[in-house]
Design a protein around this motif. Structure first.
Motif, short mmCIF file in Angstrom:
data_model
loop_
_atom_site.label_atom_id
_atom_site.label_comp_id
_atom_site.label_asym_id
_atom_site.label_seq_id
_atom_site.Cartn_x
_atom_site.Cartn_y
_atom_site.Cartn_z
N TYR A 277 -12.01 20.76 8.19
CA TYR A 277 -12.08 19.56 7.34
C TYR A 277 -10.89 19.49 6.38
CZ TYR A 277 -13.45 16.32 3.73
OH TYR A 277 -13.45 15.29 2.83
N PHE A 278 -10.63 20.60 5.72
CA PHE A 278 -9.53 20.57 4.74
C PHE A 278 -8.16 20.52 5.41
CE2 PHE A 278 -13.01 22.04 1.97
CZ PHE A 278 -12.89 21.07 0.98
N ASN A 279 -8.05 21.01 6.61
CA ASN A 279 -6.82 20.80 7.37
C ASN A 279 -6.63 19.31 7.65
OD1 ASN A 279 -5.98 23.42 7.49
ND2 ASN A 279 -6.83 23.81 9.53
N PHE A 280 -7.73 18.65 7.97
CA PHE A 280 -7.62 17.22 8.26
C PHE A 280 -7.21 16.45 7.01
CE2 PHE A 280 -9.16 12.90 8.32
CZ PHE A 280 -8.58 12.45 9.50
N THR A 281 -7.82 16.79 5.87
CA THR A 281 -7.50 16.04 4.65
C THR A 281 -6.23 16.59 3.99
OG1 THR A 281 -8.88 17.46 3.26
CG2 THR A 281 -9.93 15.52 4.21
N GLU B 183 -5.69 19.41 2.44
CA GLU B 183 -5.90 20.07 1.15
C GLU B 183 -6.30 21.51 1.44
OE1 GLU B 183 -8.49 17.58 -1.35
OE2 GLU B 183 -7.63 15.96 -0.17
N PRO C 253 -11.29 24.86 -1.32
CA PRO C 253 -11.54 25.31 -2.70
C PRO C 253 -12.14 26.71 -2.70
CG PRO C 253 -12.54 23.16 -2.28
CD PRO C 253 -12.09 23.70 -0.96
#
Lengths: 410, 303
Positions: free
Chosen positions: B178-182, B184, B187
């Motif tokens: 998910y964070f690779n996609f966004t 970022e 956390p």
């Protein structure tokens, strides 16, 4: 010339008797269906015993097999009548049952001896010793977990004698199958007893703190993208040589809930590709038209799952969806008159004079044409075929056969 | 007859728990155990086992991971190590491990623990016939079914009485993806997901080497229902401290030990149950919520 005689089985889903027949006519060596109980698709078409009998009889004519999925994870009381169920399946001539629950495995083995058992992917078999365990238990085949890679399959094949089945096409759980009860907790529907609400595909908030009044969203992206756990679908059409050379016995297509359009198209493509490879593996070439054909019935983007590495964000449904060329299934050929060149067609969706349509049939035949002349059952000319299941006659540009299908681009 | 089984987050906490009166410690290391508060080193496992044995207590080691080929090879020396250390039992969720133990003549008693897949007495008895000395029941079983299971099993079954419930295990790194996609970074804080139609929900989610794990929005607390469990003959009770850290977990365990002693004698009263329950609630982490999970659900309403 090298030739592969031990071809893997093409195993297709069949939610109804019609789909069973279609899958077999379109090249499936075996189909899997559900009974009225013990399966994982309480909302899918399931077979009565009579329908199973008819299905088995039909399959026999084509030298095909019929398996029954009874892959529920049972709770107290759920196994009632299971012994009789398995005995009936055996006597009907079902070739195997697909089971994950050890209670059902035991009931089947003790009360319906002679009915082969396949371990369902719900049991998440991921290593060769697990396959050896189930082989020792008398199981004939293990359906691998979708998390197993091609390298691992190669090693599993070398270290086990039990038959191996692997998924090659269709939708996937994003969890280890069976190891997810999101649906139970979020929707009071038991994922492992046929009630899965597909909660993994929902759009979630994502936070650093648990409670709304103090938490900060950590959803990101521009524009903001919800968190989700939704897998794209699988297609292994580009990797037929690996599937065959690594000794997988059965290649499984997912989708008992899917349409006759899907079942016929996908079975047709894999039949072609596997035959092409096995007939002359050294000169085999992947054909783009196979993949293009699969896209005509795709619902989501396609990927290769875990076969060649752990799936990344590209194998999840994030962001703007790619436009999938959607085709509508509009009819099925019932008969063809060679003298007049007129086909009798059962309508499945609206089509009209002037539509660009495509016929396809077993053996990967295709015919593109424009609808030029249509008549109703009584021979009256019509402009369009508006009614579901109505019988129409149509002039076709080249011969077609019963069971050929008709589709058009949406 | 009641057996209290608890996780431990450090050697010190393990010793505290043993001294407090826990019957069995449930510990392990990262590679073969799932969702433990901490991965212990082999030295630590050895130290904790020696300490527990010196106090006539038991150690159960988590070997309940889903094993791929590479792991199923490495598990054999690990099992041999556990046998040498003399741990009292292990949990196993992968039948490949059972097959291997037989092949290599490893005789550590095993408890069958395939999480969501253990839902009936007949399943438990299947594994008992293949050597299991017990089984861990899935968390999605209402009391009515627990009663039926308790009366039919040939080996003891364990239920969670306090702690978090895993409801989803994916091999995929779902947060990282998910964070690779966004674009970022993931956390470092504890993360929660909320349902689209229930923004108050807060399912814990984290990643480790086994993939991604999602936990129920409420942790489980069956303290008010312990007498019913005894009645149903289900007396192996696990307390899981993965999200309840430090001294609070030890204090909560002490309350269950008090309950156990009262239930074993004749000191179990409504007043005591209410008082213990209030204290459990008070000690439970403020950022988490409690309920009774599937215990009170009508079996007909979850199908």
């Amino acid at each position: 010339m090298r030739k592969i005689t031990q071809k893997p089985e093409v195993l297709a889903p069949a939610g109804t008797l019609e789909k069973l027949k279609t899958a077999i006519i379109y090249g499936a060596d075996a189909v899997f269906i559900g009974g009225n109980q013990y399966g994982l698709r309480s909302r899918a078409g399931n077979f009565t015993y009579d329908e199973m009998r008819e299905g088995v009889e039909f399959a026999k004519k084509y030298n095909a097999k019929v398996y029954v999925a009874a892959n529920m994870v049972t709770h107290e009381g759920d196994t009632e009548g299971a012994g009789e169920f398995f005995q009936t399946l055996r006597d009907i001539g079902i070739s195997a049952v697909i089971v994950s629950d050890p209670a059902l495995i035991e009931i089947c083995a003790t009360e319906a001896p002679g009915l082969p058992i396949h371990l369902s992917t719900q049991a998440s078999a991921t290593n060769y010793e697990t396959l050896n365990f189930w082989h020792t238990e008398g199981l004939e085949r293990v359906v691998l977990a979708r998390e197993v890679s091609m390298e691992e399959i190669k090693e599993i094949r070398q270290k086990t004698d039990v038959e191996i089945e692997a998924f090659i096409h269709g939708a996937m759980c994003i969890s280890y199958s069976g190891r997810c009860t999101l649906s139970n907790h979020m929707a009071d529907r038991d994922a492992n007893r046929g009630g899965c609400s597909q909660s993994c595909r929902w759009k979630y908030g994502l936070f650093e703190m648990p409670f709304p009044d103090e938490r900060n969203s950590v959803l990101g992206g521009d524009p903001e993208e919800d968190f989700s756990m939704s897998a794209v679908d699988m297609s292994m059409i580009r990797h037929i040589p690996d599937l065959v050379e690594n000794g997988i016995d059965s290649l499984k297509i997912e989708g008992r809930m899917k349409s006759i359009h899907y079942v016929s198209t996908v079975s047709n493509v894999y039949r072609q590709a596997i035959d092409a490879y096995c007939n002359d593996p050294d000169n085999y070439e992947f054909k783009q038209e196979w993949e293009d054909e699969l896209w005509k019935v795709a619902q989501r983007e396609l990927s290769v799952g875990f076969y060649y590495g752990t799936p990344t964000e590209d194998e999840q449904l994030f962001g703007k969806r790619r436009k999938i060329p959607a085709y509508a299934f509009i009819g099925q050929v019932l008969a063809y008159d060679e003298e007049t060149g007129i086909a009798t067609i059962q309508q499945r969706n609206l089509f009209s004079i002037g539509d660009e349509i495509e016929f396809y049939g077993p053996g990967f035949t295709h015919l593109h044409q424009t609808v030029e002349a249509l008549w109703d059952e009584d021979g009256n000319p019509i402009d369009r075929a508006p009614n579901a299941m109505m019988t129409v006659k149509m002039k076709v540009d080249a011969p077609v056969k019963p069971f050929d299908m008709m589709r058009k681009r949406k | 007859m009641i057996e209290l089984i608890t996780t431990a987050e450090s050697v010190d906490q393990a010793k505290l728990l043993v001294s407090a009166g826990v019957d069995t410690l449930y510990i392990g290391e990262e590679q073969f155990g799932l969702r433990l508060p901490i991965a212990f080193s082999q030295d630590e496992l050895q130290e904790i086992t020696a300490f527990a044995h010196a106090h006539q207590k038991r150690v159960c080691v988590a070997v309940n991971a889903l094993m791929h080929n590479d792991m199923i090879e490495k598990v054999v020396p690990y099992l041999a190590f556990l046998q040498t250390v003399g741990v009292d039992s292990i949990t196993v969720g992968d039948p490949g491990v059972i097959h291997l133990m037989k092949k290599h003549d490893i005789t550590i008693p095993y408890v069958y623990d395939a999480q969501t897949l253990v839902t009936s007495a007949r399943q438990v008895n299947f594994w008992a016939k293949r050597g299991a000395v017990g089984a861990v029941l899935a968390r999605e079983i209402p009391f009515e079914e627990l009663k039926a299971i308790g009366s039919q099993v040939t080996v003891p079954v364990e239920v969670l009485v306090y702690g978090a419930t895993c409801i989803h295990h994916s091999k995929r790194p779902l947060l990282e993806n998910y964070f690779n996609f966004t674009k970022e970074t993931v956390p470092s804080e504890d993360l929660y997901i909320s349902e689209p139609k229930k923004p108050d929900t807060h399912y814990s989610i984290f990643e480790d080497s086994h993939g991604t794990h999602v936990f129920a929005t409420n942790d489980l607390n069956l303290l008010p229902h312990l007498a019913s469990l005894v009645e149903a003959g289900i007396t192996q009770w696990k307390l899981d401290g993965i999200f309840t850290r430090g001294n609070n977990f030890v204090e909560i365990v002490r309350l269950f030990i008090e309950a156990k002693r009262a239930l074993a004698g004749d000191g179990w009263t409504t007043a005591l149950q209410e008082s213990l329950n209030e204290r459990v609630i008070a000690l439970h982490p403020k950022e988490r919520t409690l309920d009774t999970g599937f215990f009170l659900k009508d079996p007909n309403n979850v199908k």
